[in-house]
Scaffold this motif. Structure first.
Motif, PDB file in Angstrom:
ATOM      1  N   ASP A   1       0.835  -1.191   0.000  1.00 45.21           N
ATOM      2  CA  ASP A   1       0.000   0.000   0.000  1.00 45.21           C
ATOM      3  C   ASP A   1       0.874   1.247   0.000  1.00 45.21           C
ATOM      4  O   ASP A   1       1.874   1.303   0.691  1.00 45.21           O
ATOM      5  CB  ASP A   1      -0.908   0.038   1.239  1.00 45.21           C
ATOM      6  N   LYS A   2       0.475   2.236  -0.743  1.00 47.28           N
ATOM      7  CA  LYS A   2       1.120   3.552  -0.742  1.00 47.28           C
ATOM      8  C   LYS A   2       2.597   3.510  -1.108  1.00 47.28           C
ATOM      9  O   LYS A   2       3.370   4.351  -0.659  1.00 47.28           O
ATOM     10  CB  LYS A   2       0.935   4.232   0.611  1.00 47.28           C
TER      11      LYS A   2
ATOM     12  N   PRO B   1      12.427   0.817 -12.228  1.00 50.60           N
ATOM     13  CA  PRO B   1      13.085  -0.430 -12.629  1.00 50.60           C
ATOM     14  C   PRO B   1      12.163  -1.655 -12.619  1.00 50.60           C
ATOM     15  O   PRO B   1      12.442  -2.644 -13.293  1.00 50.60           O
ATOM     16  CB  PRO B   1      14.204  -0.588 -11.602  1.00 50.60           C
ATOM     17  N   ALA B   2      11.067  -1.583 -11.895  1.00 55.70           N
ATOM     18  CA  ALA B   2      10.138  -2.720 -11.851  1.00 55.70           C
ATOM     19  C   ALA B   2       9.539  -3.011 -13.221  1.00 55.70           C
ATOM     20  O   ALA B   2       9.181  -4.147 -13.515  1.00 55.70           O
ATOM     21  CB  ALA B   2       9.027  -2.458 -10.838  1.00 55.70           C
ATOM     22  N   THR B   3       9.458  -1.992 -14.051  1.00 52.78           N
ATOM     23  CA  THR B   3       8.858  -2.175 -15.381  1.00 52.78           C
ATOM     24  C   THR B   3       9.796  -1.738 -16.500  1.00 52.78           C
ATOM     25  O   THR B   3       9.396  -1.712 -17.662  1.00 52.78           O
ATOM     26  CB  THR B   3       7.548  -1.370 -15.480  1.00 52.78           C
ATOM     27  N   SER B   4      11.034  -1.414 -16.185  1.00 51.72           N
ATOM     28  CA  SER B   4      12.007  -0.977 -17.178  1.00 51.72           C
ATOM     29  C   SER B   4      12.250  -2.062 -18.224  1.00 51.72           C
ATOM     30  O   SER B   4      12.211  -3.257 -17.917  1.00 51.72           O
ATOM     31  CB  SER B   4      13.328  -0.641 -16.477  1.00 51.72           C
ATOM     32  N   SER B   5      12.525  -1.645 -19.448  1.00 50.60           N
ATOM     33  CA  SER B   5      12.806  -2.629 -20.499  1.00 50.60           C
ATOM     34  C   SER B   5      14.203  -3.235 -20.353  1.00 50.60           C
ATOM     35  O   SER B   5      14.472  -4.293 -20.904  1.00 50.60           O
ATOM     36  CB  SER B   5      12.654  -1.991 -21.881  1.00 50.60           C
TER      37      SER B   5
ATOM     38  N   SER C   1       6.693  -5.670  -5.087  1.00 53.34           N
ATOM     39  CA  SER C   1       6.491  -6.904  -5.848  1.00 53.34           C
ATOM     40  C   SER C   1       5.265  -6.878  -6.757  1.00 53.34           C
ATOM     41  O   SER C   1       5.258  -7.530  -7.798  1.00 53.34           O
ATOM     42  CB  SER C   1       6.413  -8.101  -4.906  1.00 53.34           C
ATOM     43  N   THR C   2       4.237  -6.126  -6.388  1.00 49.82           N
ATOM     44  CA  THR C   2       3.045  -6.057  -7.247  1.00 49.82           C
ATOM     45  C   THR C   2       3.293  -5.235  -8.504  1.00 49.82           C
ATOM     46  O   THR C   2       2.480  -5.263  -9.420  1.00 49.82           O
ATOM     47  CB  THR C   2       1.843  -5.477  -6.480  1.00 49.82           C
TER      48      THR C   2
ATOM     49  N   LEU D   1      11.141  -9.976 -10.191  1.00 54.60           N
ATOM     50  CA  LEU D   1      11.403 -10.014  -8.752  1.00 54.60           C
ATOM     51  C   LEU D   1      12.551 -10.975  -8.447  1.00 54.60           C
ATOM     52  O   LEU D   1      13.481 -10.641  -7.701  1.00 54.60           O
ATOM     53  CB  LEU D   1      10.137 -10.427  -8.004  1.00 54.60           C
ATOM     54  N   LYS D   2      12.510 -12.143  -9.051  1.00 55.60           N
ATOM     55  CA  LYS D   2      13.578 -13.128  -8.866  1.00 55.60           C
ATOM     56  C   LYS D   2      14.915 -12.545  -9.321  1.00 55.60           C
ATOM     57  O   LYS D   2      15.938 -12.711  -8.645  1.00 55.60           O
ATOM     58  CB  LYS D   2      13.240 -14.389  -9.667  1.00 55.60           C
TER      59      LYS D   2
END
Length: 134
Positions: A24-25, A31-35, A70-71, A78-79
């Motif tokens: 939450d928040k 970097p979680a969605t970086s190509s 992680s979401t 994540l790994k």
């Protein structure tokens, strides 16, 4: 397998001082969605994760940082980020053949002493020995 994730989720205490694992928040972490993610993206967060500069035996803070976000990422992403630090000392590591070790350790809360084999990343050989000690 998500061996490292299993290890942390199985043994992680849900709070550490002022940090509680929550999604939450949590602000989006690019970097979680970086190509083209690199572990350097994680290492760049060092001063945000270790507010007092000391990371000795604080790998749970790396794990909390990642699990809080992680979401925002796939399980594979994540790994990947879990390969960026030594799970014993908390030292930043660069994943390579020289820092990756195949280990077999007891599963947490296994009623029949089951063991799990997977790969972990270490900064030095004493940390490898520490894994086997528990």
């Amino acid at each position: 397998r998500l061996f490292l994730l299993h290890l942390f989720l199985s043994s992680l205490v849900l709070s550490s001082g002022d940090q509680v694992i929550t999604t939450d928040k949590v602000k989006p972490w690019p970097p979680a969605t970086s190509s083209k993610p690199t572990v350097q993206h994680l290492h760049n967060e060092y001063s945000n994760i270790f507010r007092h500069g000391n990371r000795n035996a604080a790998s749970h803070l790396w794990a909390s940082f990642l699990l809080n976000r992680s979401t925002q990422m796939t399980a594979d992403r994540l790994k990947f980020f879990f390969t960026g630090f030594c799970s014993i000392s908390g030292s930043p590591v660069r994943p390579s053949d020289y820092t990756r070790y195949r280990v077999t350790i007891p599963m947490v809360n296994s009623p029949v002493n089951k063991r799990m084999t997977g790969f972990m990343y270490y900064c030095c050989w004493p940390c490898i020995c520490d894994t086997q000690d528990f």
